[in-house]
Design an enzyme around this catalytic site. Structure first.
Site, PDB file in Angstrom:
ATOM      1  N   SER A 112       0.869  -6.127  -3.100  1.00  8.22           N
ATOM      2  CA  SER A 112      -0.382  -5.440  -2.840  1.00  8.22           C
ATOM      3  C   SER A 112      -0.703  -5.281  -1.360  1.00  8.22           C
ATOM      4  CB  SER A 112      -1.497  -6.161  -3.586  1.00  8.22           C
ATOM      5  OG  SER A 112      -2.668  -5.429  -3.497  1.00  8.22           O
ATOM      6  N   HIS A 113      -1.821  -5.843  -0.948  1.00  7.84           N
ATOM      7  CA  HIS A 113      -2.318  -5.671   0.425  1.00  7.84           C
ATOM      8  C   HIS A 113      -1.722  -6.705   1.376  1.00  7.84           C
ATOM      9  CE1 HIS A 113      -4.463  -8.465  -1.983  1.00  7.84           C
ATOM     10  NE2 HIS A 113      -4.869  -9.084  -0.890  1.00  7.84           N
ATOM     11  N   ASP A 277      -4.113   0.710  -0.079  1.00  2.86           N
ATOM     12  CA  ASP A 277      -3.372  -0.500   0.311  1.00  2.86           C
ATOM     13  C   ASP A 277      -1.868  -0.374   0.040  1.00  2.86           C
ATOM     14  OD1 ASP A 277      -3.478  -0.554  -2.448  1.00  2.86           O
ATOM     15  OD2 ASP A 277      -3.541  -2.736  -2.544  1.00  2.86           O
ATOM     16  N   ASP A 279       0.212  -1.082  -2.381  1.00  2.00           N
ATOM     17  CA  ASP A 279       0.725  -0.500  -3.628  1.00  2.00           C
ATOM     18  C   ASP A 279      -0.178   0.588  -4.199  1.00  2.00           C
ATOM     19  OD1 ASP A 279      -1.208  -2.447  -4.198  1.00  2.00           O
ATOM     20  OD2 ASP A 279      -0.399  -2.826  -6.195  1.00  2.00           O
ATOM     21  N   ASP A 281      -3.426   0.725  -5.102  1.00  2.00           N
ATOM     22  CA  ASP A 281      -4.482   0.579  -6.104  1.00  2.00           C
ATOM     23  C   ASP A 281      -5.855   0.281  -5.505  1.00  2.00           C
ATOM     24  OD1 ASP A 281      -3.853  -2.002  -5.396  1.00  2.00           O
ATOM     25  OD2 ASP A 281      -3.392  -2.700  -7.425  1.00  2.00           O
ATOM     26  N   ARG A 282      -5.891  -0.090  -4.229  1.00  2.00           N
ATOM     27  CA  ARG A 282      -7.207  -0.353  -3.613  1.00  2.00           C
ATOM     28  C   ARG A 282      -7.674   0.840  -2.796  1.00  2.00           C
ATOM     29  NH1 ARG A 282      -7.762  -6.502  -1.612  1.00  2.00           N
ATOM     30  NH2 ARG A 282      -6.850  -7.475  -3.451  1.00  2.00           N
ATOM     31  N   LYS A 376      -6.336  -0.373 -11.270  1.00  2.00           N
ATOM     32  CA  LYS A 376      -7.240   0.283 -10.342  1.00  2.00           C
ATOM     33  C   LYS A 376      -6.451   1.327  -9.578  1.00  2.00           C
ATOM     34  CE  LYS A 376      -7.058  -3.571  -7.028  1.00  2.00           C
ATOM     35  NZ  LYS A 376      -6.295  -4.652  -7.684  1.00  2.00           N
TER      36      LYS A 376
HETATM   37  C1  G16 Z   1      -5.586  -8.331  -7.312  1.00  2.00           C
HETATM   38  C2  G16 Z   1      -6.180  -8.128  -8.679  1.00  2.00           C
HETATM   39  C3  G16 Z   1      -7.634  -7.812  -8.560  1.00  2.00           C
HETATM   40  C4  G16 Z   1      -8.341  -8.890  -7.770  1.00  2.00           C
HETATM   41  C5  G16 Z   1      -7.692  -9.050  -6.429  1.00  2.00           C
HETATM   42  C6  G16 Z   1      -8.245 -10.213  -5.635  1.00  2.00           C
HETATM   43  O1  G16 Z   1      -5.625  -7.130  -6.615  1.00  2.00           O
HETATM   44  O2  G16 Z   1      -5.529  -7.080  -9.364  1.00  2.00           O
HETATM   45  O3  G16 Z   1      -8.144  -7.715  -9.844  1.00  2.00           O
HETATM   46  O4  G16 Z   1      -9.687  -8.578  -7.596  1.00  2.00           O
HETATM   47  O5  G16 Z   1      -6.321  -9.300  -6.605  1.00  2.00           O
HETATM   48  O6  G16 Z   1      -7.981 -11.389  -6.323  1.00  2.00           O
HETATM   49  P1  G16 Z   1      -8.205 -12.787  -5.664  1.00  2.00           P
HETATM   50  O7  G16 Z   1      -9.662 -12.830  -5.287  1.00  2.00           O
HETATM   51  O8  G16 Z   1      -7.825 -13.770  -6.730  1.00  2.00           O
HETATM   52  O9  G16 Z   1      -7.344 -12.874  -4.425  1.00  2.00           O
HETATM   53  P2  G16 Z   1      -4.371  -6.613  -5.821  1.00  2.00           P
HETATM   54  O10 G16 Z   1      -4.837  -5.361  -5.163  1.00  2.00           O
HETATM   55  O11 G16 Z   1      -4.043  -7.734  -4.857  1.00  2.00           O
HETATM   56  O12 G16 Z   1      -3.311  -6.438  -6.842  1.00  2.00           O
END
Ligand code: G16
Length: 543
Positions: A112-113, A277, A279, A281-282, A376
């Site tokens: 992800s990010h 971000d 991947d 999705d954000r 997302k």
């Molecule tokens: C993931 C999850 C999201 C979550 C985020 C932050 O996002 O898919 O649902 O809100 O992590 O999670 P945490 O607060 O546990 O770090 P992504 O964009 O990282 O895949």
């Protein structure tokens, strides 16, 4: 030829909020990725002869793991793998491909990010046939399997050339290399009024989209510049790089600071700024002179979604993660539709979306999406904003101010303390949990605690219960502080403190956010003893 390779379990393959995320050298240990992939396959039933979708965000180690997944899928009896060209599929595009081609499921490679590169982060997650992240019962089964695994299956075959679209064969299994962008771009054309958005750009509306050298670049170039005819140069940093150019591909006010500064630069700033971000999705949404928090963005998108063709029949309901502000609740109340509060993690929205209870979902962590996929979707949020701006013909500032005037404003901020000592972070949360019963009635300055609990979610569709999802402290008057530990970090622990105050009075909607929340921020420190327990006197990131 299929080989069965003997292996020994690793003890640390517990999927977090969104799959297994670790540093690249951890994944590079002999058999580490193979063990996890086999544990996924061993936790599934009925995939023989069916299709698996595979793709990732292009980060360092993506191509190597894709080759392993393909060879292991062949050895385990999948009938076909669909893989994005170059090993690329954004997370929402992967979700769409799984759904569109009725695949059995998909493996998405992303952290992800989080930053990428030889010593940075990598991740693997499994998505089920609805296109969404595997629910806890599957991730728990994968973890249980990873602790006892003794062998994995793989075919001996040459690496597949991932850079040519077409049909191939690996170890007797079909592999289709697909264009990662076209199916997704078509779906966006169905949902949004592209001709209205083209007209908006034709009128001189100026936008900047920062793809942060990550996976959204090719999608944004195709959709925003080619199909919507925004001027070339609107999409920046559009070439996905294995190390994201050395940056964090995290669309927040710290890592997308250049974009933020440009949007705040006065009357000549662009009308609309956005970023996505690693991947895809954000999303980050900024208007000329105004940052829109993800929680507000969710509420405003839900209130205006009917202006886009894909949602013109209205929305069935809204879901938000528990730490997300209650701004969306006000919209749901006014529309007379359901509002659902789930734990952090997109996987918790899947059942509600499948059951038709909700159309739009969102999280404070810069995620918004709808029932068009089961992830997302950063670009989707940007396009819905553009559709709304095109139809309403007003500025972002006006749209946001009018929204607050109608519904009240939820001042909101998240303070992250990253990479703190894991024992200290767990100690902080355990201590809070132990004193929950004593908190109601306690005073912190003028604030009086009205209730405190440890959030547990009862899924209304499958009746599953997820406990210990965050400590909530409510105050008289409707303010709230939430404490929880992140489930996506890869170094130590990350403490997240979510702070929210509801302000109904429109004359008080122009305060600076941190000042508007100052008494709650001080209360968070007194209640949780953050600085003495973590050794930090300030958050690492404030969003
Ligand atoms: C993931 C999850 C999201 C979550 C985020 C932050 O996002 O898919 O649902 O809100 O992590 O999670 P945490 O607060 O546990 O770090 P992504 O964009 O990282 O895949």
């Amino acid at each position: 030829m299929i080989s069965t390779v003997a292996t020994k379990p690793f003890s640390d393959q517990k999927p977090g909020t969104s799959g297994l995320r670790k540093k690249v050298p951890v994944f590079q240990q002999e058999n580490y990725a193979e063990n996890f992939i086999q544990s996924i396959f061993d936790s599934l039933e009925g995939f023989q002869g069916k299709t698996l979708v595979v793709g990732g965000d292009g980060r360092y180690y993506n191509r190597e793991v894709i080759q392993k997944v393909i060879k292991m899928a062949a050895a385990n009896g999948f009938g076909k793998v669909m893989v994005g060209k170059g090993g690329i599929l954004s997370t929402p595009a992967a979700s769409h491909v799984i759904r569109k081609y009725k695949a059995f499921g998909g493996i998405i490679l992303s952290a992800s990010h989080n930053p990428g590169g030889p010593t940075e982060d990598f991740g693997i997650k499994y998505n089920i046939g609805n296109g969404g992240p595997a629910p806890e019962k599957i991730t728990d089964a994968i973890f249980a399997r990873s602790k006892v695994i003794t062998s994995y299956r793989i075919v001996a075959a040459d690496d597949l050339d991932l850079d040519n679209i077409g049909a191939f064969e690996v170890g007797g299994m079909q592999v289709q290399v697909i264009d990662p962008v076209s199916d997704y771009a078509e779906l966006m054309e169905e949902l949004f009024d592209f001709s209205a958005i083209r007209n908006l750009f034709g009128l001189g509306f100026r936008m900047v989209f920062d793809a942060m050298s990550a996976v959204t670049g090719p999608y944004a170039k195709e959709i925003i510049e080619r199909r919507l005819r925004a001027p070339e140069g609107t999409v920046r940093n559009f070439t996905p790089l294995p190390d994201f150019g050395g940056h964090h591909p995290d669309p927040n006010l710290v890592h997308a600071k250049e974009l933020y500064d440009e949007m705040m630069s006065g009357k000549d700033a662009p009308d609309f700024g956005a970023a996505s971000d690693g991947d895809g999705d954000r999303n980050l949404i900024i208007g000329k002179g105004i940052f829109v928090t993800p929680s507000d963005s969710l509420a405003i998108l839900a209130a205006n979604a009917h202006l886009a063709p894909g949602y013109n029949g209205g929305i069935a309901g809204i879901a938000r993660s528990m730490p997300t502000s209650a701004a969306a609740d006000k919209v749901a109340e006014k529309l007379g539709i359901g509002i659902y509060e789930t734990p952090t993690g997109w996987k918790f929205f899947g059942n509600l979306l499948d059951a038709g209870k909700v159309t739009i979902c969102g999280e404070e962590s810069a995620g918004t999406g709808s029932n068009h996929v089961r992830e997302k979707d950063g670009l989707w949020a940007v396009l819905l904003w553009l559709n709304i701006l095109a139809v309403r013909g007003e500025s972002m500032q006006d749209i946001v101010s009018q929204h607050w005037a109608t519904y009240g404003r939820n001042y909101y901020s998240r303070h992250d303390y990253e990479a703190v000592d894991a024992d200290a972070a767990n100690g902080l949360v355990d201590t809070l949990r132990a004193k929950l019963a004593t908190l109601p009635g306690a005073k912190f300055g003028d604030l009086v605690v009205s209730a405190a609990d440890d959030f547990a979610y009862h899924d209304p569709i499958d009746q599953s219960v997820s406990k210990s999802q965050g400590i909530r402290i409510f105050f008289e008057g409707g303010s709230r502080i939430v404490f929880r530990l992140s489930g996506t970090g890869t170094s130590g622990a990350t403490l997240r403190v979510y702070i929210e105050r509801y302000e109904p009075d429109a004359n008080r909607h122009d305060l600076e956010t941190q000042s508007a929340l100052a008494d709650l921020i001080a209360a968070a420190e007194s209640i949780a003893e953050i600085s003495s327990r973590t050794g930090r006197d300030a958050p690492t990131v404030i969003t």
